[in-house]
Design an enzyme around this catalytic site. Structure first.
Site, PDB file in Angstrom:
ATOM      1  N   GLY A 241      47.315  28.815  33.660  1.00  0.00           N
ATOM      2  CA  GLY A 241      46.043  27.965  33.984  1.00  0.00           C
ATOM      3  C   GLY A 241      45.301  28.907  34.888  1.00  0.00           C
ATOM      4  N   PHE A 242      46.128  29.463  36.038  1.00  0.00           N
ATOM      5  CA  PHE A 242      45.433  30.185  36.889  1.00  0.00           C
ATOM      6  C   PHE A 242      44.477  29.399  37.795  1.00  0.00           C
ATOM      7  CE2 PHE A 242      46.155  33.305  33.220  1.00  0.00           C
ATOM      8  CZ  PHE A 242      47.126  33.740  34.089  1.00  0.00           C
ATOM      9  N   GLY A 511      53.297  26.394  45.213  1.00  0.00           N
ATOM     10  CA  GLY A 511      54.368  25.679  44.204  1.00  0.00           C
ATOM     11  C   GLY A 511      55.952  26.214  44.226  1.00  0.00           C
ATOM     12  N   ILE A 617      62.631  36.156  48.568  1.00  0.00           N
ATOM     13  CA  ILE A 617      62.163  36.226  47.129  1.00  0.00           C
ATOM     14  C   ILE A 617      63.328  35.331  46.451  1.00  0.00           C
ATOM     15  CG2 ILE A 617      62.104  37.562  45.090  1.00  0.00           C
ATOM     16  CD1 ILE A 617      59.856  37.826  47.136  1.00  0.00           C
ATOM     17  N   GLN A 626      55.442  37.570  38.058  1.00  0.00           N
ATOM     18  CA  GLN A 626      54.200  36.960  38.869  1.00  0.00           C
ATOM     19  C   GLN A 626      53.419  38.371  39.351  1.00  0.00           C
ATOM     20  OE1 GLN A 626      52.690  33.713  38.899  1.00  0.00           O
ATOM     21  NE2 GLN A 626      54.332  33.919  37.303  1.00  0.00           N
ATOM     22  N   GLU A 693      49.933  34.893  44.140  1.00  0.00           N
ATOM     23  CA  GLU A 693      48.659  35.287  44.390  1.00  0.00           C
ATOM     24  C   GLU A 693      48.403  36.587  45.203  1.00  0.00           C
ATOM     25  OE1 GLU A 693      46.550  31.058  43.556  1.00  0.00           O
ATOM     26  OE2 GLU A 693      46.737  31.585  45.617  1.00  0.00           O
TER      27      GLU A 693
END
Ligand SMILES: Cc1cc2nc3c(=O)[nH]c(=O)nc-3n(C[C@H](O)[C@H](O)[C@H](O)COP(=O)(O)OP(=O)(O)OC[C@H]3O[C@@H](n4cnc5c(N)ncnc54)[C@H](O)[C@@H]3O)c2cc1C
Ligand code: SF4
Lengths: 733, 316
Positions: A241-242, A511, A617, A626, A693
């Site tokens: 989706g980004f 998220g 992490i 990711q 991100e």
């Protein structure tokens, strides 16, 4: 659970399951094709109809009339729903352009009709038969030309200023004043937008591909003018989706309207070209950066201004965001200006703000280091700050940018970098190394979950959190397993259903941290309930491990707490003021080696390294996925990705994946990721922060800087394609 | 996509005849180009003649010492053929530089030659495009033209031919063999197969309605160093901005064809003659009549520099 003081020791710190490299638990479903994506839901007892969208052929104007006679009488056609036929619909809170309804055209490929037929092929063929008479109006499509008309946006904080920038800049010994541009970009995820809508009386169920279940539910109800409680959204698997699936999209609206008209469940998928012109994109920016420093390399003045455009009612791309926080300097200013453009809606794409902002800022830092005669790694380290430079009383919760830069420099072999640009050759390749900082804010969003324990010892987690390919299923299972002392394969995770507690959803790299924190909160409640049921009254030394609950010498099987009827707990994590008292951000450093073909100017990546400092992490496998995905996206942004605007006709011309070039495997030879071992207790009980991100922010600039190091040619306009280099490459013999 | 009828032809003559007599008929081979265009209603055939079962999938030696490549030989098979790899490396390399493994498994020799342009406006039926809809105008001229042609263009159209394979075929002086609707065979040198746009950009080649390509014939091997250099924005799965296919002999003579810059694979025998004088001299001749747009003028420099690198590689 209210989270308003930094986390102390808690069961997550055991790290028996959390933090372990566990392969994604939904992996086998995906590799065997059993994960059901939106368009694939299929009940053999249901006769689905298929809807095909009709998009506007003009960028701006009005529909005078639509002739659907031919479409309606085409083979297999059940219904044609048109935007002028349906009249104005209310717009969702999160949408800038309307998704459907009315006669006004705001952008190219805006949905103006949906044709419903027995088969997909019939619907597609009939959609071509819809005849539209437009009253076309002249639009504004060129950001550079509209720059002077840009205004100060009304919302948020478009401007910031501390000290006396102008004075300090003009007094600075070494100065940089440069302008950079980033193009419009497309999310270009694999799975196109798709929805199936089914009405049952006045209740609507939509299977779709959504990052934010509750936002979709609310905005779909608003758009259709129905009660939110009547809408049920399902989105358990999402093919990327980004950001383009954050907000309600036309496929869901069209499917719902079509299903109402056809009186049958209807499937609607947006064709690939509609991704570029019907949905949203990352807006182009023009960014001016000024930096002043002393000979010692300390920044004394820094300014970042950004211009972007959007439809009326839209917002700016917040490309100056990181410059308010990343480097020290007493005199500073930032400003954002917004022009009105009649292109499709600009909106969030992976790391909105920082992604394009870092593309510019981190070239500027490279240029400034060169002016100062400093190593670009050292220049960044010299200007590190442990406090919010605009509000020095506000410390960073945890910031190890310096550790990232130093670790990366050592691991990458940064000292091998040739300080003379254009000075290193390997056959036909000009070889260069580049570095950039990585920076992205850590956002906190409330998130809820429900946890159930049954008598078999199986823990079920339900939350409307989504897994957009990121690994949410896995880290949520790890969290519940750690909290309740059971193995991961005893945890069943159900996501993406509006009947479940509202979660953070997937966006803004929040998220992972927030949804697991919500699961943590629900598990704390379940632990309390289990303890009580098992008669443990002193809750302080309780241990949940190996399927048992233990305190002192007493141990009881966890299943006993479940009993026949099972045990259920639900809670939500709510974040207090820690994000106000502490600046929470994530940090990293990107190192890139490129080769530039001396004859053709083609740039090819040779190797890349990212070092990230982003709290705990939760799973090094999914986190690494990711980051390498983000690095790949950064390479696309550096070298090829650009939605090309036709400035006459007002649309993105290269609207398919043949013409909008994202990197392919051959572009990405070697990637390495290092996570610094750290926790951030102010962020959440998980002590984790965002990572997905961060991995993108700075990559493109590191590539740009490597190209400069390889060739001596400084390109300030992305993407850095060979036509921007070729005239300045060395003469060939 | 519009509804269409479909037949599977069993002989080349029958295929050609059917194609000439049935209104709106088209051949379909691998379908990797035609089907995409049909989905978007850029092509709207009402009848498809499937030529996959015509037995045109062999590569055979010719009495002259060359090879006859059946029209239906798949790009993958052609690139992998031992004789092609040994004697016509240029062709093998050009093929492997094109598309992706999956596409090459489907794509055929004839289909590749007749694939249509990738001009983005041609692909969007809302936009004016003289090639798609004669007389509607050309949106690319004032629009996005970075990928498009710089030479052989007209005021009506600046589209380029996207094929890699055709560039190699042109350098190798291949000859296209066809059968006409009346059953007579004919041979068309590849140089003459594609037409320049002029005022009729929708007419792209010299084949008549119904004329079926049966084979492409390669003359006997020419030796030399054979280099195919494709320049593109990403490392794979992208169309050429510029590609250079060259055969260079030890004495410095040779031949060169260029892709990505014209409505057909671009070669000029007079430019070949300049090869011993270097890339600048060759490019000057090849691009004499170039009419680039502002956005694609870089291709002129790119051709020269790429050729220069190719010549250096051939020497070295
Ligand atoms: C994503 C993508 C990327 C690509 N990248 C490249 C690339 O980098 N380089 C490159 O060169 N190509 C590339 N291609 C194009 C590909 O090579 C062509 O699609 C393919 O070669 C066409 O062959 P086909 O057999 O599938 O043709 P079809 O689609 O079946 O037919 C194409 C045309 O040829 C006609 N035709 C077919 N056979 C005959 C015959 N025997 N006689 C007369 N007419 C005939 C058809 O009527 C049709 O008009 C790409 C394609 C795609 C989809
Ligand atoms: S260049 Fe040719 S194909 Fe492209 S829009 Fe113009 S006429 Fe059409």
């Amino acid at each position: 659970m209210k989270f308003d003081t930094p986390a102390t020791t808690n069961p997550i710190d055991q790290l028996k399951v959390v933090g372990q490299p566990i392969h994604r638990i939904d992996g086998p479903l995906k590799t065997t094709g059993r994960a059901i994506y939106a368009y694939e839901w299929h009940d053999p007892n249901t006769r689905y109809a298929y809807g095909h969208v009709v998009g506007s052929a003009i960028a701006k104007g009005r529909i005078r009339s639509m002739d659907v006679t031919a479409a309606r009488s085409a083979p297999g056609v059940i219904a044609v729903v048109t935007s002028d036929g349906i009249g104005e619909l209310k717009k969702g809170e999160f949408n800038t352009a309307k998704l459907f309804g009315g006669t006004e055209i705001q952008h190219y490929h805006q949905a103006i009709a949906v044709v419903v037929a027995e088969t997909f092929e019939e619907a597609r063929a009939a959609a071509q038969l819809v005849k539209v008479d437009y009253a076309e109006e002249k639009g504004v499509f060129d950001l550079a030309a509209a720059r002077d008309t840009a205004v100060k946006p009304e919302e948020d904080e478009p401007d910031s200023a501390v000290g006396d920038f102008d004075g300090a800049f003009s007094a600075a010994v070494v100065k940089l004043d440069q302008t950079y541009t980033t193009p419009d970009q497309s999310h270009a995820m694999m799975e196109p937008h798709a929805s199936i809508a089914a009405w049952n009386g006045d209740e609507l169920t939509v299977w779709t591909s959504s990052q934010m279940i509750d936002w979709w539910r609310t905005d779909l109800a608003t758009t259709l003018g129905i009660d939110k409680e009547k809408v049920h959204i399902m989105s358990p698997f999402i093919g990327g989706g980004f950001g383009v699936k954050l907000f309600l999209r036309s496929d869901a609206v069209l499917a719902a309207l079509a299903a109402r008209e056809a009186k049958r469940p209807v499937k609607v998928a947006l064709p690939r070209p509609f991704l570029m012109n019907n949905t949203t994109h990352r807006p182009a920016t023009i960014q001016r950066i000024r930096i002043g420093a002393g000979r010692d390399g300390k920044i004394t003045a820094i300014a970042h201004e950004s211009w972007s455009g959007d439809l009326p009612g839209g917002g700016p791309e917040v490309a100056v965001q990181q410059t308010r926080l990343l480097y020290a300097g007493e005199n500073r200013m930032t400003a954002m200006r917004l022009a009105t453009l009649d292109l499709p809606e600009g909106n969030a794409m992976r790391a909105p703000g920082e992604a394009p902002g870092m593309m510019a800022l981190e070239i500027a830092m490279d240029e400034m280091a060169e002016k100062l005669g400093l190593d670009p790694v050292e220049f960044r380290i010299i200007n590190d700050t442990q406090v919010d430079p605009e509000k020095p009383e506000r410390p960073f919760s945890h910031r190890d940018l310096v550790g990232c830069l130093r670790t990366g420099a050592e691991r990458f072999g940064w000292q091998e970098r040739n300080k003379q640009p254009g000075g290193r050759r390997d056959g036909n390749w000009l070889v260069g190394l580049g570095v950039a900082s990585a920076f992205r804010n850590n956002l906190l969003v409330p998130s809820g979950a429900r946890v159930r324990l049954d008598r078999e010892g199986v823990v079920s987690v339900e939350t409307d959190m989504t897994d957009i390919g990121t690994g949410s299923y896995t880290i949520i299972a790890q969290t519940a397993a750690e909290m309740l002392g059971v193995p991961v394969d005893k945890v069943a995770v159900s996501l993406g259903d509006s009947r479940f507690p509202v979660s953070s959803g997937s966006g803004g790299q929040f998220g992972g941290n927030c949804s697991t924190a919500g699961v943590y909160a629900a598990c704390v409640k379940l632990r309390e309930a289990a303890a009580q049921k098992l008669g443990f009254n002193n809750a302080d030394d309780l241990i949940f491990a190996d399927g048992e609950v233990r305190s002192g010498d007493r141990r009881m099987p966890l299943t006993e707490a479940a009993g026949d009827e099972g045990l259920v707990a639900e809670d939500s994590i709510e974040f207090g003021k820690l994000a106000e008292t502490h600046q929470q951000s994530t940090f990293g450093a990107h190192f890139v080696e490129v080769g530039v073909d001396v004859a053709t100017g083609e740039t090819r990546i040779r190797r890349m390294l990212a070092v990230c400092a982003a709290g705990r992490i939760l799973n090094p496998i999914t986190a690494r996925s990711q980051v390498i995905g983000a690095m790949t996206m950064g390479v696309g942004g550096a070298l090829s990705e650009e939605l090309v605007v036709d400035k006459e006709r007002g649309f993105f011309v290269n609207h398919d994946l043949a013409a909008y070039e994202v990197p392919v495997h051959a572009d990405i030879p070697h990637q390495e990721v290092i996570f610094l071992d750290e926790t951030d207790p102010t962020s959440s009980p998980m002590k984790a922060k965002g990572i997905a991100e961060l991995g993108l922010c700075g990559v493109a600039a590191a590539v740009a800087n490597a190209i400069y190091n390889a060739t001596g040619v400084r390109v300030r306009d992305y993407p850095i394609t060979l036509d921007k280099l070729i005239k300045d490459l060395p003469e060939l013999s | 996509m519009r509804a269409f009828s479909y037949e599977r032809a069993s002989t080349t003559e029958a295929a050609a005849k059917a194609a000439a007599t049935k209104e709106g008929a088209k051949f379909i081979a691998g379908g990797t180009n035609l089907l995409d265009l049909m989905k978007l209603e850029i092509e709207t055939p009402t009848h498809l003649i499937d030529v996959n079962e015509l037995g045109l999938d062999q590569i055979e030696p010719t009495p002259e010492g060359g090879l006859r490549i059946g029209a239906l030989v798949r790009n993958t098979d052609l690139a992998a053929d031992e004789r092609i790899r040994r004697d016509y490396q240029l062709l093998s390399r050009a093929l492997l530089a094109g598309a992706s493994g999956q596409l090459r498994n489907r794509a055929t020799t004839a289909g590749n030659l007749l694939q249509r342009t990738r001009c983005p406006y041609f692909y969007d039926t809302n936009q004016p495009c003289n090639k798609r809809q004669p007389g509607s105008g050309c949106a690319a001229l004032a629009g996005f033209s970075r990928q498009l042609a710089v030479v052989g263009v007209s005021d009506a159209c600046i589209a380029n031919h996207p094929s890699d394979m055709a560039v190699a075929m042109r350098a190798l002086d291949a000859v296209v063999e066809t059968v006409q609707p009346d059953g007579t065979p004919r041979s068309v040198p590849i140089a003459d197969l594609h037409r320049l746009p002029g005022d009729t950009p929708h007419i792209e080649h010299v084949l008549e309605r119904g004329e079926l390509i049966t084979a492409v014939v390669l003359p006997k091997p020419v030796g030399g160093k054979q280099i195919y250099r494709k320049v593109r924005d990403r490392a794979s799965y992208a169309f050429a901005l510029v590609s250079v296919g060259a055969v260079i002999q030890p004495d410095g003579t040779g031949r060169v064809a260029v892709g990505g810059i014209a409505p057909k694979p671009w070669r000029d025998e007079a430019a070949d003659g300049e090869l011993p004088n270097g890339a600048k001299a060759v490019t000057a001749k090849l691009l004499t009549d170039a009419r680039p747009t502002e956005q694609n003028a870089f291709k002129l420099t790119l051709v020269e520099r790429t050729l220069s690198a190719v010549l250096a590689e051939a020497r070295g």
